[in-house]
Structure formats: C-alpha cells, structure tokens
Enzyme design. Structure first.
Site, PDB file in Angstrom:
ATOM      1  CB  CYS A 114      67.364  88.342  23.564  1.00  0.00           C
ATOM      2  SG  CYS A 114      68.871  87.866  22.674  1.00  0.00           S
ATOM      3  CG  HIS A 222      69.565  92.300  25.669  1.00  0.00           C
ATOM      4  ND1 HIS A 222      69.404  91.295  26.597  1.00  0.00           N
ATOM      5  CD2 HIS A 222      70.021  91.702  24.540  1.00  0.00           C
ATOM      6  CE1 HIS A 222      69.758  90.142  26.061  1.00  0.00           C
ATOM      7  NE2 HIS A 222      70.141  90.357  24.816  1.00  0.00           N
ATOM      8  CD  GLU A 224      67.752  93.007  29.235  1.00  0.00           C
ATOM      9  OE1 GLU A 224      68.863  92.467  29.082  1.00  0.00           O
ATOM     10  OE2 GLU A 224      66.986  93.236  28.283  1.00  0.00           O
TER      11      GLU A 224
END
Length: 254
Positions: A114, A222, A224
């Site tokens: 990001c 994202h 993660e």
C-alpha cells in the site's frame, strides 16, 4: 522446535503517531504476524535509523526490508508537486527513501504494501495521484470506514497480472484474482526502473517490481490481512522470505 533466531531478519519500517501526548512509533500486529507466519523474524526500524552512519551499520544485519501501509501519505514535494500533505509522516518518508535506495543498491529483498508501494514508486523517480477519488475514470479504491473492519478488508475488485514478471512467476496459475482496496492515493507515473506487475480494471497500477533486482515487489492491496488463511497471500510472503536465500548466495559469489 525450530529456533526463530535462525530465521531471516526482516526490517519493518515504523509509523509515527501520538499516544497520550507523546510522539510514538508503532506497527500494526497484522504486518508482524504475516512475517512470522511466513518464516521470518521481524525487527522494528525506528525513524532515527535514517542517519547514514546508522543505516550503513544496520543493512548488513538485515535479510529483507518490509514497507507496510500507514494512515499517512508520502509528502508531495518528494515527487515534484507543491502543497502540503495533511496526513504526513516526514520521519517515515526520510527512512523509507533512504532504506529503499540503499537496499536496491545492495540487492536486499524488499516487500512493500500500500503506502509501501507508493514509496517504492516515488523512490525510483515516479509520482502519485494524490486523490484517486478526483479521477473520474478510476474506481472507488477507498474503504468504507462505516463498515466493520472485516468487511473493509473484503475483496473489492479484480487485478490482472502482467505476463513475464515477478508476480506471474510467483503465481503461475493465476492471471487474475480479487483483492481488497483501502487506499486514497496511487501510482500516477511509474519510472523506467520499475515493471508494472498488475493493474485493476480501471488501469490503475496495483503491483510493481524493480527491474534487474532479485525481489523488490510492491502491491497496492493488503495481503497481510489474515495472510495465513489465503493461499495467494501466503505465496507472496513466502516468496519474500525465501528471497533472502538467493540474496545470501549472491553475496557469497561476489
């Protein structure tokens, strides 16, 4: 049981905020957990490490650089635009620009998420759209802050992977897939030093890599978020962690 101290050491750039009136640097645990689950050992990097002499001592100890997202945005003067950025983090900008350039020179693996992708774009000579919502040809890439967090991180749009790049090598059987979207800025101009790895349906750059570098990947989404539950996300993080083996082998040949 495996000794985690033998795992590759991943430096994670921190974010500045305030806690009870005190200047504080923090990291969200989802970023740290993703590294641990993929087999790495995350080490927090405070902004004071941007000092050249400290950075020079630090880099030989790191097996990878991890640039997570942040509520802040890159300062516009770093990519040649005027005006202030109300959500700025100058200390992070200073460290990120310095550590990206140093890591690229030393061919240390980089994974950027990001804001991290945007830092990678700027550090290599590109520029950003400061407000994607003002570009009529683009989709809405921001999350709805009124929704529960789990829904904010739900898949939002597809990305199309470009053939022949790092991302397609990591995901050979997957030319397009759905990703979440939680960003108000994005890549505007990508320098010749970068390869576009994926785009959203509106043409916005969703992933880049550094040309002639073994592993320097930035993604706008994202991965993660609950990374251990999604195969595509696991592959990205595991690819980053295992890249250190190639980095070590390359150093030994020099």
């Amino acid at each position: 049981m495996e000794n985690i101290m033998n795992n590759p050491v991943i430096g994670v750039v921190m974010c500045r905020n305030r806690l009870k009136g005190h200047a504080t640097q923090t990291l969200q645990e989802k970023y740290l957990n993703a590294i641990i689950h993929a087999g790495g050992l995350p080490i927090a990097l405070p902004h004071a490490l941007a000092e050249p002499s400290l950075l020079e001592q630090l880099l030989p100890k790191l097996d990878g650089i991890y640039l997570p997202s942040s509520p802040s945005n890159v300062q516009p003067h770093l990519y040649g635009e005027n005006g202030d950025e109300p959500d700025a983090d100058p200390g992070r900008d200073l460290l990120s620009m310095a550590i990206i350039n140093a890591a690229l020179e030393r061919r240390i693996p980089i994974f950027a998420i990001c804001r991290g992708l945007q830092e990678l774009v700027v550090a290599t000579g590109g520029s950003l759209h400061r407000k994607l919502c003002e570009q009529p040809e683009l989709l809405e890439h921001r999350e709805d802050p009124e929704l529960p967090v789990e829904q904010q991180y739900a898949p939002s749009h597809e990305v199309q992977v470009e053939e022949g790049g790092l991302l397609s090598a990591l995901l050979p059987e997957c030319s397009n897939f759905w990703v979440n979207s939680l960003h108000g800025q994005g890549a505007k101009v990508v320098s010749p030093r970068l390869r576009v790895e994926a785009r959203s349906p509106d043409g916005l750059v969703e992933a880049v890599s550094v040309i002639n570098h073994p592993f320097a990947l930035g993604v706008q989404w994202h991965p993660e978020w609950n990374s251990s539950e999604y195969a595509l996300s696991r592959i990205l993080f595991e690819g980053f962690i295992t890249a250190w083996q190639h980095h070590i082998a390359e150093k030994q040949r020099l």
